[in-house]
Write a protein that holds these residues in place. Structure first.
Motif, PDB file in Angstrom:
ATOM      1  N   TRP B 248       2.462   1.615  -0.233  1.00 44.28           N
ATOM      2  CA  TRP B 248       3.281   2.829  -0.142  1.00 44.28           C
ATOM      3  C   TRP B 248       3.252   3.456   1.241  1.00 44.28           C
ATOM      4  CZ3 TRP B 248       5.657   5.349  -4.499  1.00 44.28           C
ATOM      5  CH2 TRP B 248       5.507   4.649  -5.714  1.00 44.28           C
ATOM      6  N   TYR B 297      10.807   6.018  -1.828  1.00 41.69           N
ATOM      7  CA  TYR B 297       9.404   5.606  -1.733  1.00 41.69           C
ATOM      8  C   TYR B 297       9.100   4.454  -2.681  1.00 41.69           C
ATOM      9  CZ  TYR B 297       8.588  10.029   0.761  1.00 41.69           C
ATOM     10  OH  TYR B 297       8.608  11.061   1.658  1.00 41.69           O
ATOM     11  N   ASP B 300      10.867   1.264  -1.495  1.00 43.20           N
ATOM     12  CA  ASP B 300      10.169   0.695  -0.346  1.00 43.20           C
ATOM     13  C   ASP B 300       8.858   0.028  -0.777  1.00 43.20           C
ATOM     14  OD1 ASP B 300       9.999   0.715   2.758  1.00 43.20           O
ATOM     15  OD2 ASP B 300       8.045   1.491   2.112  1.00 43.20           O
ATOM     16  N   GLY B 307       7.041  -8.616  -0.765  1.00 42.65           N
ATOM     17  CA  GLY B 307       6.922  -9.355   0.489  1.00 42.65           C
ATOM     18  C   GLY B 307       8.188  -9.351   1.320  1.00 42.65           C
ATOM     19  N   VAL B 308       9.109  -8.496   1.002  1.00 43.41           N
ATOM     20  CA  VAL B 308      10.355  -8.423   1.760  1.00 43.41           C
ATOM     21  C   VAL B 308      10.562  -6.970   2.214  1.00 43.41           C
ATOM     22  CG1 VAL B 308      11.353 -10.462   0.667  1.00 43.41           C
ATOM     23  CG2 VAL B 308      11.694  -8.187  -0.391  1.00 43.41           C
ATOM     24  N   GLU B 367      16.998   0.995   4.445  1.00 42.76           N
ATOM     25  CA  GLU B 367      15.961   1.199   5.441  1.00 42.76           C
ATOM     26  C   GLU B 367      16.312   2.303   6.446  1.00 42.76           C
ATOM     27  OE1 GLU B 367      13.231  -0.589   6.541  1.00 42.76           O
ATOM     28  OE2 GLU B 367      13.393   0.567   8.390  1.00 42.76           O
ATOM     29  N   THR B 432      15.619  -9.448   3.791  1.00 43.59           N
ATOM     30  CA  THR B 432      14.501 -10.045   4.531  1.00 43.59           C
ATOM     31  C   THR B 432      15.046 -10.658   5.807  1.00 43.59           C
ATOM     32  OG1 THR B 432      12.612 -11.555   4.379  1.00 43.59           O
ATOM     33  CG2 THR B 432      14.637 -12.265   3.316  1.00 43.59           C
ATOM     34  N   ASP B 433      14.159 -10.841   6.768  1.00 44.75           N
ATOM     35  CA  ASP B 433      14.584 -11.504   8.003  1.00 44.75           C
ATOM     36  C   ASP B 433      14.910 -12.961   7.705  1.00 44.75           C
ATOM     37  OD1 ASP B 433      14.007  -9.144   9.253  1.00 44.75           O
ATOM     38  OD2 ASP B 433      12.014  -9.786   9.910  1.00 44.75           O
TER      39      ASP B 433
END
Lengths: 434, 434, 434, 434
Positions: B248, B297, B300, B307-308, B367, B432-433
C-alpha cells in the motif's frame, strides 16, 4: 614492498568511507549543539520530530541496516531503541507512534549522545576491519545521505519548536544582513524538446525515486531566473490574494480559510509592518529576501495571480541541466551548495549563471505531482519503504535550500511534501509557456 | 417556397437543441422516479448530495448561466434557489453549505418538479424564439452534459442513500443475471510512441479539462483487455491483501486501517460468502462481475500485489484510440455506451473488440494525478470554476461506467476523484511495461 | 528589655509565616528534583501540566497576588512570565494556551529555579520588613496551600509523563513492599441526623468552596471502613464489569467503550497477570492494595455491581467527623497524613480508628456533584476564579491521598474532578442505606 | 342482572385505559400532521430525532413492553423494527446508531402510520379481551406518559428541523399575538424548613426518578414570580453578558466561545433588531415574552449578572407546593397546563396565583445536578434504563412548557438536560437567599 593496486584501492575506499561517515555524523552533532535538552525533546506538531529523536533515528538506521547484517557478534545497543527510533519501516517491526515522539523524555539527549558515540565506534571498527570495505559503500552512502536529509529536517523542526517560545525564539544568535536587491525578475527561454530526465549514471549515489532514467517531451517554456521575493509577496497580500477564491485550488482555499492563513508561515502582522521568525529569531520581513515557508497552494495561487504558472519538474530539471551545460562556469553552481553554515540567510545566493537561487536558497514547488518515473520499482525489503510508498497526494520540489547540507542537493533530486504543509524552506520559481 | 439554407440550418439547430434539451431533462426525472420523497432528501455522507438537490441544481445551472444572460425580462423563479442550489461557484455569490444539503426539507421533491417544469418551459420558449439559436449551442451543450454528469452522480448517491436502509435497500427491483465468465485476462501490447492526447477537433463538445490537444511520449506497455473481476479480488483478500502494508501507499494504508477496510465498499462478510449491495438490493458477490467501488489506494495495492501497475491516463487514451482505429468494428465500441438503462449490471459489456469494458462498465483508475494539460487555462468567469480548481489531490479515471448516460463518455473524457473515495463506480484495468 | 506583647506576637507571626513559606517552597523543589529537564518539560495530555510549569506557576501566584500589591517598588521578574504562567485567571490578563504548556522549552528548568529563588528572596524580605506581618497572613496561607495543591498535581502529572517511557518509567527507584491484607470490609453504621457541614471556624485556613457552614439532613447509612482493594476490583473485571452496560451510567458507558477501558488507568494485561505503573515503575498489581486511578464512572459501576452505592459528600464528612470525635485516639487520624514521603505506597494506611484510609491513601469519589454550598459567593477579584467557576460537570472527592502533602488535607476539604478523568489518585469507599 | 362491583370496576378500568391510550396516540398523529415526508425524515443534529422515528419508537415501546409479554400469539410487526426503533435499551438487544436516524428513508412516514394503526388495533384488542385489564394499567400508563414525553420532543425536534430551511421555516402558520407586559418581577418569600420532596402517593403515575419520597432541609429563600423576559435578556446582551468570563462557569465559557453564542438559540441579529425562529416561523423578538432556548450555562451566567442565582429543585418544588396549597384557587394552576394547542405561544400563561408561568411556559433550569434521590433504585429489567443511567452531567429542570402535553406536567416531575443544550423550551426563574 609496494602494495598491490587492489589493496591500495581498498585502503582508499576504506579511508574515504570512514572520512565520509565521520564528517556527516559530526555535522549532525554540531547542528544539535545550540539546542537545550528541552528544545531537543519537544514535538510541536505531528510533522515535527524532536531533535533528540532525529539524532537517535539516524543512528538506529546504521545499527539496523549496516551493523545488524554485517557486524560479527552484533548486539542491539538497547532493547527498546529499534522500537523507539524506527520512523516508518513496517517491514522491521512495531514502532512507537509518531505523534508521541515528543513524550519520550528518556533516554535523555546525553544518553542519545552516548548511543551515537557507541554506534560510531562500531561502524568505524567495522569499516577498519572488514576485508572488502567497498561491499559497504552502498550502505554508508545511503546512511550518510539519509542523515543529511535529517539534518535539514532537524533544522526545519527546531525552527518550528523554538518559534513558539515567547521569551526567546532563536536557534542561534546572529544579526540579519539586509538581502541585496535581486533586481527585476528575468525570464529565461527554453525550446521544446525531448529531454533526458533522472539519473543516467547510476554509479553515483542517488535515491531510488530519481530513476529510472527516461525521456520527457517538453514544449517551449520560460523560467524565472530567481525566486519570488518577500516584497513581491507583499503585493499579492495587498491585492487581497488570500481573499480571492478564484486564485486558489479548491482544496487550498478550504485549507487556507480553515487555518486562517493571511501570509506565509512565521510572518506576523505587526500593525505597520510584517515580521518573520527565523533561526536567529524574529525580525522585520526584508523585501529583497526570497519568500519561504509557503505551501503549494499558496505558490500556485500566487502564480495564478501573476498570470503565469509553476514549472513542471521536468522543465525545471531540463532548464537547470541546460544552464549548467551552457555555463562557462559550471563549478559556480556547485559552489552554490558549498557553504559552511546550514542556516545561511536566504537571499545570499552565489551562483553567477543565469539561473539563480537554484540549490542553496529554497526548495522550489513544481507543478508535478509526486509519482514514480516510468518503470520505477521500489527496492526489495525494508529499504523499499524509503520513497515509493509516499507517492500520493504530494508535489515535487526541486533544487535545495539554505538548510540543505553542502553537497547533498543535485540536479535529479526530488523532494516532496503534501500540498498544505509550510514548515519546510519552500519558495517559488515561476514559469510560463513560451 | 424553399427556405433559405441559413434559415433551414437555423431550424435544424433549433429543433436539435430543443430535442437534446428535452431528452436529457426527461431522463433525469426518469432516474429520480423510483425514489420517494424521503429517499430524495437525505444526505448520508458529505460526498453524497440528495436526489432532490441534484434535480434542482442542474435546473439552477440553466437558470443562472442560460436564462439570466439571455432571457428577455428574466426573473428568478424563487429568490432563495440560487443560494440553495449553487454547488461551488464562488463567483456567483454565497451558497448553502454542502454538508447541510440533507437538511433542506423544503422545497419538496414535488416543488422541485414544478421548478424543473417552469425552467424547461422557459428554456424551450427561449430556444423557439431566439433569432440565432446557434448562439445558445455552447450553453445548451454545457448544460446538458453537466446534467448528464449529475445523472451519474444521482445514481451513485442514491445507491449510497438506500444502502443504509435495513428494511429495503433497493433502488429498483430486478433480478441479477449471473455475469458471463470473461475468461482469463489477456494482455494487449502497445509500442512506444509520441501520441496525440486530448481534444483535437474542438468543434465537438468537450470539457475544458480535455484540452489543450498535445503530445505525450509513451514507452512500450501492455494493457489488460478487461477489468479485474470480483473473483480475482477475492484472491487478493484471501492473500491478506488488506493486511500487508508493503502493498500500500502510506496514505492509503492509514486510511484503510482507520476506516477498517476489509473489502470494496458495499461488500459484507456473511460468514461463508461475501454479499454486495447493488441498485437492485443486496445479493451474493458474483465472481465473474468486475470489482467496483474500490478506491485508488485499493486499486494501486491490488496492482502491486499482482506484480503490475495501473496505466497512465495517456497510455489508456492511446490504447483505446488505437484499438478503435484498428478495429474492424469501431461501431461496437460506440455500442458499448448505447444501452437503455443506466443501472445496467456491471459485467455485461458488449464490446467485441479486443479491449473490453471500456466505456460502459466501470471507471478505470489511472496512475495519473489529475493535473492540467500543458497550456491549460480555465475559462473566464464562473464557468472557469467547473474543472480547474479541483486539480489537486485527485487521480484521473478514464472510460465510463454502467451509470454513465448513453453517449456521455468519450475517448478524451477525464473523470477524477480523491484517492480514498469509493462511492463511485470505479474499477481496475491493469497495465505493465512491455 | 522585654518586647511588648504586641511586638512579640508580631515576631511570632513573622517567623511563623517565613517558616511556613520556606517549608512549602522547599518541598516543591524536593519533589521536582528526581525529574530531568526533559521530564519537566513535556505535557502528555491536556490535563497534565509540565513540572517546570507547576514550579513557575506557583511562583507567579506569589508574584501576582502577594508582591505586586504589597512590595514597594515592585517590578516583574520577567515581562512574559505572567502571560506564560497564569493558569486560568481571566481577570489578570491574557494567558498562554493550556494545551501548549508542553511546547515551552524556554525558560529552562534551571531558569525557573532562578525565578523561584528570586521570588523567595523578595517574599522573605517583604515578610521581614513589613510593619504588620499579619496583614499578609491570608495571602501567605492561600499561596502556600495553593502550592501544596500543585505539589499533588506535580506528582500526578509527573507519574503520567514518565509512564509513557518504554526505557524507564520510574519517578524514583524504590522497592514495593507488599501491602498488608486489610481484611474483610466492615460496615460502620451511622444514624440519620441533621449534621453540620463545612467550615465553622473561619479563622483557620480553608478554601472558599468549604463554606458557608450549614446543615444537611442525612438518613441512616453505612460506610465502608476501608477502600476497595485491587483484589476486589479483579473480581469486578472477572465478572465482566467493563462489559455490562446495565452497571454503568450512560455517559460512562460511552466513554469507557470509546476509550477501550478494561481496567483502571495504568493497569496492563500481561497475559497471566495484571501489572500497574507506579511512581517507582511498573510492577504486578498487589491484591491487597487499594485500587486507584479509577474514574467516577468506574467507581459508580463498581458500586452498582456490588449492590451498594457511593457516599454523598455529606455522609462522608459527617462520618469522618463523628469517628474522629468518638475515637479515643483522634491523633491517629492526623498521623495518617503526617508522613515524610509524598509517594508513600497506597495501602500502607496507619490509622487505627474504625474508619481507615481516610486522608493518606486515595481520594474518595462521592455521589455528590460539585456544586456551591447554600449561600456561597466567590470572593471579589481574580481570586474569585479559584473554585467557583468549576462547579459544573464534576463530582466531589473527599479525604486525601498518598500524594497529598502532609497537613494539607482536612475534614471539610472538597476536591473535584470531571467524571471521566483518571490520572488522579482516586479510589472507592462504598456506602449503603442503613 | 347487575354486574358485580368487581366486574363493573373492571369495565371502568378497561374503558378508561382504552380511552387514555387512544387519546394519546391520536394526539401524536395530530402533532405530526403538519410535517411532510421530508420534514419527518431529517435529523439536523444528533440530539434531534426525526418525527417519523418518534412515531415509530413510541409504537415499538408498546410492542416491546406491552404486547410481547402479554399478547397471545405475539409476532413482531416487522423483523427489523425493534432494531431500528429502540432508543437506548441495551437490555433488549442491538440497535440502530442514533446519529444515523436521519438516514432511514424506509419505512416511509405512511408505512409508519400503518405500523401505528396495527399496534393500536392490537393493543385495544388486548385491552378489550384480557380478563384483568388492571394488570396492564402500569404499562399503559408508562407507555402513554412515555409517548407524551416524545410529543414534546417531537415538537422541539421538528422546530429545529424546519428552522434550517431558508424558503419556509414554519411548522404551522399562525400570527403572533404580542405578549402582554408581565410587569416587574416580584420576589415571593419562603421560610426555611424541612420539606417533603418527591412522590408520596405512589398510586398515581410518576416516573421512577420522582421518588423515593423524602425530606430536604431548606434555608429561607425568595423565588421570582415569573420567568425572565426577552426584554431583560436584551439588557444582559447589551451589558456584554456574552463577553464577560467572570459571569460564566468555566465549562460554559469555553462552550459559548467555541460555538460563538451571542444570544439564545434561534435568535438572529438583524442589524437594528433581533428576530427569533418559532414554530410559526421567524418574527421579531417580543420583549414581553419569556426568554427560551437558553442553556444552563446561559441561565447561570444571567443569574450571576443579575446578582442572584437559580433555585434548587427542592426550593422550586417546595415553593410550588406551598403556593398551590395556599392558593384559594388551586385549580388555576392545573388550568395552566390545560390548553388545547401544544405550540401555545410562550408568555400567555393563565395562572392567577402568585407564582406564574409554572407549568405551561418554559422548563425552568435549577441549580441542582440531576442525581438520584436518597434510596433510589432503578427498576429491574430494561425499564430500569428509563431514567437512572442518565444521572450524570445534567441539571434538573422543573415545571413544564408550552410544548408539554396537557396533563403531563406535575409538581414532582424532574426533566433533565446537559448543561450546554438549547434546543428544548427552557427558560429562567430566578431565586435568591432570603
Amino acid at each position: 614492498m609496494t602494495p598491490s593496486p587492489a589493496l591500495s584501492a581498498d585502503a582508499d575506499v576504506r579511508s574515504a568511507l570512514i572520512e565520509r561517515f565521520r564528517t556527516v555524523r559530526e555535522r549532525t552533532e554540531a547542528l544539535a549543539a545550540p539546542l537545550s535538552e528541552a528544545d531537543q525533546t519537544v514535538q510541536t506538531i505531528a510533522d515535527v520530530s524532536p531533535t533528540k529523536w532525529h539524532r537517535a533515528h539516524i543512528t538506529w538506521f546504521f545499527e539496523q541496516f549496516l551493523l545488524l547484517p554485517h557486524e560479527p557478534g552484533f548486539e542491539w545497543f538497547h532493547p527498546n531503541y529499534a522500537y523507539l527510533f524506527n520512523s516508518y519501516y513496517d517491514a522491521v517491526g512495531e514502532r512507537h507512534p509518531r505523534p508521541e515522539r515528543g513524550f519520550v523524555t528518556r533516554p535523555s539527549a546525553a544518553e542519545i549522545g552516548t548511543y551515537r558515540a557507541a554506534v560510531d565506534e562500531r561502524v568505524v571498527a567495522l569499516l577498519e576491519s572488514i576485508a572488502d570495505p567497498s561491499s559497504l559503500t552502498t550502505l554508508i552512502e545511503l546512511g550518510t545521505h539519509h542523515e543529511e536529509q535529517h539534518q535539514e529536517l532537524l533544522l526545519m523542526d527546531a525552527k518550528h519548536v523554538v518559534s513558539g517560545n515567547v521569551v526567546d525564539d532563536a536557534y542561534v544568535r546572529e544579526s540579519h544582513v539586509a538581502a541585496a536587491d535581486p533586481g527585476p525578475l528575468q525570464w529565461l527561454e527554453f525550446a521544446g524538446n525531448i529531454v533526458d530526465i533522472g539519473v543516467a549514471d547510476t554509479a553515483n549515489f542517488h535515491f531510488d525515486n530519481e530513476g529510472p532514467f527516461h525521456q520527457a517531451l517538453l514544449r517551449p517554456f520560460r523560467l524565472a531566473d530567481r525566486l519570488v521575493t518577500a516584497g513581491e509577496w507583499l503585493e499579492f497580500i495587498a491585492d487581497d490574494g488570500y481573499d480571492r477564491p478564484e486564485l486558489w485550488l479548491s482544496d487550498g482555499w478550504y485549507k487556507s480559510r480553515g487555518e486562517g492563513w493571511r501570509a506565509p508561515l512565521y510572518w506576523r502582522d505587526e500593525g505597520d509592518h510584517w515580521s518573520v521568525h527565523t533561526l536567529t529569531g524574529r525580525r522585520p520581513v526584508d523585501p529583497h529576501e526570497p519568500v519561504v515557508h509557503v505551501s503549494f497552494y499558496e505558490a500556485d495561487a500566487y502564480a495564478t495571480w501573476a498570470g503565469v504558472r509553476l514549472p513542471t519538474e521536468f522543465e525545471w530539471e531540463a532548464a537547470v541541466n541546460t544552464t549548467i551545460a551552457e555555463s562557462s562556469d559550471g563549478a559556480a553552481v556547485a559552489a552554490g551548495i558549498d557553504r559552511d553554515i546550514a542556516w545561511h540567510p536566504p537571499g545570499a545566493a552565489t551562483e553567477t549563471t543565469s539561473l539563480r537561487q537554484v540549490f542553496d536558497t529554497a526548495w522550489q514547488w513544481t507543478e508535478s505531482a509526486y509519482r514514480p518515473y516510468p518503470g520505477y520499482r521500489p527496492p526489495e525489503g525494508a529499504i523499499g519503504e524509503y520513497n515509493g510508498k509516499f507517492m500520493a497526494n504530494q508535489h515535487v520540489l526541486r533544487g535545495g535550500s539554505a538548510f540543505t547540507p553542502p553537497g547533498h542537493a543535485r540536479l535529479t533530486y526530488r523532494n516532496f511534501f503534501h500540498l498544505h504543509t509550510r514548515w519546510h524552506l519552500s519558495g517559488v520559481r515561476l514559469a510560463t509557456d513560451a
